[in-house]
Design an enzyme around this catalytic site. Structure first.
Site, PDB file in Angstrom:
ATOM      1  N   GLN A  32       0.061   0.097  27.709  1.00 51.72           N
ATOM      2  CA  GLN A  32      -1.046  -0.450  28.483  1.00 51.72           C
ATOM      3  C   GLN A  32      -0.846  -1.915  28.832  1.00 51.72           C
ATOM      4  O   GLN A  32      -1.570  -2.451  29.685  1.00 51.72           O
ATOM      5  CB  GLN A  32      -2.359  -0.291  27.711  1.00 51.72           C
ATOM      6  CG  GLN A  32      -2.454  -1.184  26.478  1.00 51.72           C
ATOM      7  CD  GLN A  32      -3.696  -0.927  25.668  1.00 51.72           C
ATOM      8  OE1 GLN A  32      -3.779   0.066  24.952  1.00 51.72           O
ATOM      9  NE2 GLN A  32      -4.680  -1.809  25.769  1.00 51.72           N
ATOM     10  N   CYS A  69      -7.138   0.710  26.881  1.00 48.31           N
ATOM     11  CA  CYS A  69      -6.823   1.762  25.914  1.00 48.31           C
ATOM     12  C   CYS A  69      -7.686   2.994  26.102  1.00 48.31           C
ATOM     13  O   CYS A  69      -7.237   4.132  25.913  1.00 48.31           O
ATOM     14  CB  CYS A  69      -6.972   1.231  24.493  1.00 48.31           C
ATOM     15  SG  CYS A  69      -8.643   0.634  24.094  1.00 48.31           S
TER      16      CYS A  69
END
Length: 297
Positions: free
Chosen positions: A103, A109
């Site tokens: 990410q 997330c």
């Protein structure tokens, strides 16, 4: 040693940054080495190592975690039964889990966790493992309570996908790690509903037997951030949920005898056990059972 680590992790600094970053790195190295002395002595069940985050500030680490705890209580469902479940299960070996992704510095997330759960549920039902777009979630789900790179919640991702009539494939809207204009193409995957799992690990086990499950955990502490292997059993890990991950299975460690969850993170394959962590089961480690859900295809 610091220069070698910089090269390995593609780091470069202006002169005025170098001393600050080196000081952070050296402090973390000392803590890691101190922990690993205990690991090799058999006093703990997991090891730590330097990784790409070793020179990050606390603010940088906090910004990367993007789990937003809901303001209102979530209704839970799912019978708490584990009868006839296999003693171990790994959805990776059953074609329901895509490779680990990174990410980056974006607090997205929640999108990786939710997308992984949807991909898994779709693959289990249709025997087709698709890759759908985390970037679409980052850019397009603001009206459902998410905040792009500033965090969100898997449940609101599921709500967006249901209302939107599906989600695009990853190739049409690839992940960039920054917020951009909302772009969607023809959906390639749909879900009909989602289930919030009851807040205990028996219910969570039953849910994981159905497919990969999105969960919130506490990840803002040093042991989790520098985890490199073994069964993570840090007693100091609390229940301040700040990071979303994906449970893809469970098992029992043959050496320690500890039951564990197989958890896919979104910090790249260089973190942990090729991007995964085995978290101790039956202790609600890091609050892993407190806020979990999965989609229905």
């Amino acid at each position: 040693m610091f220069i070698r680590w910089m090269i390995q992790n593609a780091k470069s600094y202006e002169r005025e940054q170098f001393t600050t970053r080196y000081s952070l790195w050296r402090s973390n190295l000392a803590l890691i080495e101190q922990h690993n002395v205990q690991y090799y002595a058999g006093n703990t069940t997991f090891s730590l190592s330097l990784n790409v985050f070793a020179d990050w500030t606390e603010d940088e680490k906090i910004a990367r975690n993007g789990f937003k705890v809901p303001q209102t209580a979530i209704q839970t469902a799912l019978p708490t039964t584990t009868s006839n479940l296999p003693p171990s299960l790994d959805w990776r070996t059953r074609g329901a889990v895509n490779p680990v992704l990174d990410q980056g510095a974006c607090g997205s997330c929640y999108s990786f966790s939710a997308v992984g759960a949807m991909e898994g549920a779709w693959a289990i039902k249709h025997s087709q493992l698709l890759q759908v777009s985390q970037q679409e979630i980052v850019d397009c789900s603001f009206l459902y309570g998410n905040a792009g790179c500033n965090g969100g919640l898997p449940d609101t991702v599921f709500q967006y996908v249901i209302s939107n009539g599906g989600i695009s494939d990853a190739a049409s809207s690839p992940y960039t790690g920054v917020e951009g204009p909302c772009y969607t193409s023809n959906p390639v995957m749909t879900i009909s509903d989602y289930v919030n799992v009851a807040t205990d690990e028996i219910s969570l086990l039953a849910a994981v037997a159905i497919g990969p499950v999105s969960v919130g955990i506490q990840a803002n502490h040093m042991a989790f951030q520098y985890y490199s292997g073994g069964v993570f059993s840090d007693a100091s890990c609390g229940t301040y949920l700040d990071h979303a991950v994906l449970i893809v299975g469970y098992g029992t460690d043959s050496i320690s005898g500890l039951d564990y969850w197989i958890v896919r993170n979104s910090w790249g394959s260089g973190w942990g056990e090729s991007g995964y962590i085995r978290m101790i089961r039956n202790t609600n480690s890091c609050g892993i059972a407190l806020l979990s859900s999965y989609p229905v295809v």
